[in-house]
Design a protein around this motif. Structure first.
Motif, short mmCIF file in Angstrom:
data_model
loop_
_atom_site.label_atom_id
_atom_site.label_comp_id
_atom_site.label_asym_id
_atom_site.label_seq_id
_atom_site.Cartn_x
_atom_site.Cartn_y
_atom_site.Cartn_z
N PRO A 1 -23.20 -13.10 -2.57
CA PRO A 1 -22.68 -13.57 -1.28
C PRO A 1 -21.46 -14.47 -1.38
CG PRO A 1 -25.08 -13.73 -1.35
CD PRO A 1 -24.64 -13.40 -2.74
N VAL A 2 -21.24 -15.10 -2.55
CA VAL A 2 -20.10 -16.01 -2.69
C VAL A 2 -18.83 -15.23 -2.98
CG1 VAL A 2 -19.12 -17.92 -4.02
CG2 VAL A 2 -21.57 -17.90 -3.46
N THR A 3 -18.88 -14.36 -3.98
CA THR A 3 -17.67 -13.63 -4.37
C THR A 3 -17.48 -12.35 -3.58
OG1 THR A 3 -18.85 -12.38 -6.10
CG2 THR A 3 -17.89 -14.50 -6.73
N GLY A 4 -18.53 -11.88 -2.91
CA GLY A 4 -18.46 -10.61 -2.21
C GLY A 4 -18.72 -9.45 -3.16
N GLY A 5 -18.80 -8.25 -2.60
CA GLY A 5 -19.08 -7.09 -3.41
C GLY A 5 -17.82 -6.53 -4.07
N TRP A 6 -18.02 -5.92 -5.23
CA TRP A 6 -16.92 -5.29 -5.96
C TRP A 6 -17.34 -3.88 -6.38
CZ3 TRP A 6 -12.16 -7.58 -7.25
CH2 TRP A 6 -12.03 -8.94 -6.89
N VAL A 7 -16.36 -3.00 -6.51
CA VAL A 7 -16.57 -1.68 -7.08
C VAL A 7 -15.67 -1.54 -8.30
CG1 VAL A 7 -17.33 -0.55 -4.96
CG2 VAL A 7 -14.88 -0.71 -5.47
N ALA A 8 -16.05 -0.62 -9.19
CA ALA A 8 -15.29 -0.43 -10.42
C ALA A 8 -14.97 1.04 -10.61
CB ALA A 8 -16.08 -0.95 -11.62
N TRP A 9 -13.80 1.27 -11.18
CA TRP A 9 -13.30 2.63 -11.37
C TRP A 9 -12.71 2.75 -12.76
CZ3 TRP A 9 -13.80 6.05 -7.28
CH2 TRP A 9 -14.12 5.49 -6.04
N GLN A 10 -12.79 3.95 -13.30
CA GLN A 10 -12.08 4.28 -14.53
C GLN A 10 -10.58 4.12 -14.31
OE1 GLN A 10 -12.07 8.46 -14.92
NE2 GLN A 10 -11.36 8.52 -17.05
N TRP A 11 -9.90 3.44 -15.25
CA TRP A 11 -8.45 3.33 -15.16
C TRP A 11 -7.82 4.64 -15.59
CZ3 TRP A 11 -4.62 3.72 -18.97
CH2 TRP A 11 -3.33 3.40 -18.54
N LEU A 12 -6.84 5.11 -14.81
CA LEU A 12 -6.10 6.32 -15.15
C LEU A 12 -4.63 5.98 -15.36
CD1 LEU A 12 -7.48 8.94 -12.58
CD2 LEU A 12 -8.09 8.70 -15.00
N PRO A 13 -4.00 6.57 -16.36
CA PRO A 13 -2.56 6.33 -16.55
C PRO A 13 -1.75 6.97 -15.44
CG PRO A 13 -3.32 8.04 -18.05
CD PRO A 13 -4.55 7.50 -17.38
N GLY A 14 -0.64 6.35 -15.11
CA GLY A 14 0.25 6.90 -14.09
C GLY A 14 0.86 5.81 -13.25
N GLU A 15 1.93 6.16 -12.56
CA GLU A 15 2.64 5.22 -11.69
C GLU A 15 2.95 5.91 -10.37
OE1 GLU A 15 3.23 2.12 -12.36
OE2 GLU A 15 2.59 2.17 -14.47
N PRO A 16 3.01 5.15 -9.26
CA PRO A 16 3.47 5.75 -8.00
C PRO A 16 4.92 6.19 -8.12
CG PRO A 16 2.43 3.59 -7.64
CD PRO A 16 2.65 3.73 -9.11
N ALA A 17 5.28 7.19 -7.33
CA ALA A 17 6.65 7.70 -7.36
C ALA A 17 7.54 6.91 -6.42
CB ALA A 17 6.67 9.17 -6.97
#
Length: 314
Positions: free
Chosen positions: A108-124
């Motif tokens: 309740p203090v920090t709130g909820g978090w989700v986690a994802w696999q990091w993928l290489p790449g950059e926005p265009a």
């Protein structure tokens, strides 16, 4: 807010987290793990389940796009029940979501978090006629083909956010009167002209990514990666229309970059609705910020002229 040590431990993230650029500045990378605030937990869990299914499908074949794999929080012994490490790496070194815990971790203090696999790449970058446009178009078509037939979640369109208001006004599901009443004259005039030009769009609806342009990552030798899914229930071509409007308004794109989309079904109407969506969202989001709204009006005016001229010659 930075993820606290308990959240990092829950997802097996051992590296010191570093804030990632872009978006709202709330995503952090810790080694092979990307952590983001969960927001509404039911939305976060639904999105994780969707991307889990898509990641399994992309692991079996090359569909023309990548997606990050969602990671579950760890079991108390530090592994998933199949022996998967907390960073989502299985015994053989391949990524796995694991069957252990919830998709959301936190308190309740920090709130909820989700986690994802990091993928290489950059926005265009979209300035001028970007060489990334053909890859974005192909990735969007492949991604939305993979989504076809999936049902809309029960909560979709019920959050009352500025983005939902913009979407519903653009598709005739919400009266625009209150938005027009608060819009500065320049923006209000553009919006009235666009609304008057809208016609029915007889295309099937499905789940679409409503914020595609800045959420596709490009890496050499890899299919584009589609991240940060923003769900809407609209024709698949709307995803590219919103990306096009964003690139024209904010990315310095040339109208010539969109030439290969002229044959997209109902393209003029999709562009008009995408622009209504963005203008209404800005009016609602920036209410009380006259200078910001005037900036939006100056930026959007040439795009409005372009879109209306295209509809006039159809």
């Amino acid at each position: 807010m930075r993820p606290d040590p308990g959240v990092l431990a829950a997802f097996g993230a051992h590296a010191d987290p570093v804030r990632l650029p872009g978006g709202e500045g709330t995503a952090w990378r810790a080694g092979p793990v990307v952590l983001k605030p969960a927001g509404d937990p039911r939305v976060a869990r639904w999105t994780a389940e969707l991307y889990r299914d898509l990641s399994h499908a992309t692991a079996r074949r090359d569909p023309g796009f990548r997606v990050p794999r969602p990671l579950r929080a760890a079991a108390r012994d530090g592994t998933a029940r199949d022996g998967t490490a907390r960073d989502g790496t299985a015994r053989d070194g391949t990524a796995s979501d694991g069957p252990a815990g919830d998709w959301v971790a936190g308190d309740p203090v920090t709130g909820g978090w989700v986690a994802w696999q990091w993928l290489p790449g950059e926005p265009a970058a979209w300035a001028g006629v970007s060489p990334f446009w053909p890859r974005l178009i192909a990735a969007s078509r492949a991604f939305h083909a993979a989504l076809a037939g999936r049902p809309a979640p029960s909560w979709l369109g019920r959050d009352g956010s500025p983005w939902t208001v913009g979407d519903q006004v653009a598709w005739g599901e919400r009266d625009p009167g209150s938005v027009l009443a608060t819009a500065p004259r320049s923006l209000g005039g553009q919006l009235r002209g666009l609304l008057a030009a809208l016609r029915p769009v007889p295309l099937p609806r499905q789940l679409v990514h409503g914020d595609l342009g800045g959420n596709v990552l490009f890496a050499d030798g890899e299919p584009p990666a589609v991240i940060d899914f923003s769900p809407y229930w609209r024709p698949a071509g709307l995803a590219l229309a919103v990306a096009a409007v964003d690139a024209l308004m904010w990315g310095g794109a040339s109208p010539a970059a969109l030439d290969e989309l002229d044959a997209e079904p109902e393209w003029g109407q999709l562009l008009a609705r995408a622009l209504v969506y963005r203008l209404v969202t800005e009016i609602v989001f920036r209410r009380g910020d006259p200078a910001g709204l005037e900036t939006v009006a100056r930026t959007s005016e040439p795009v409005t002229v372009l879109v209306l001229a295209g509809l006039a010659v159809k």
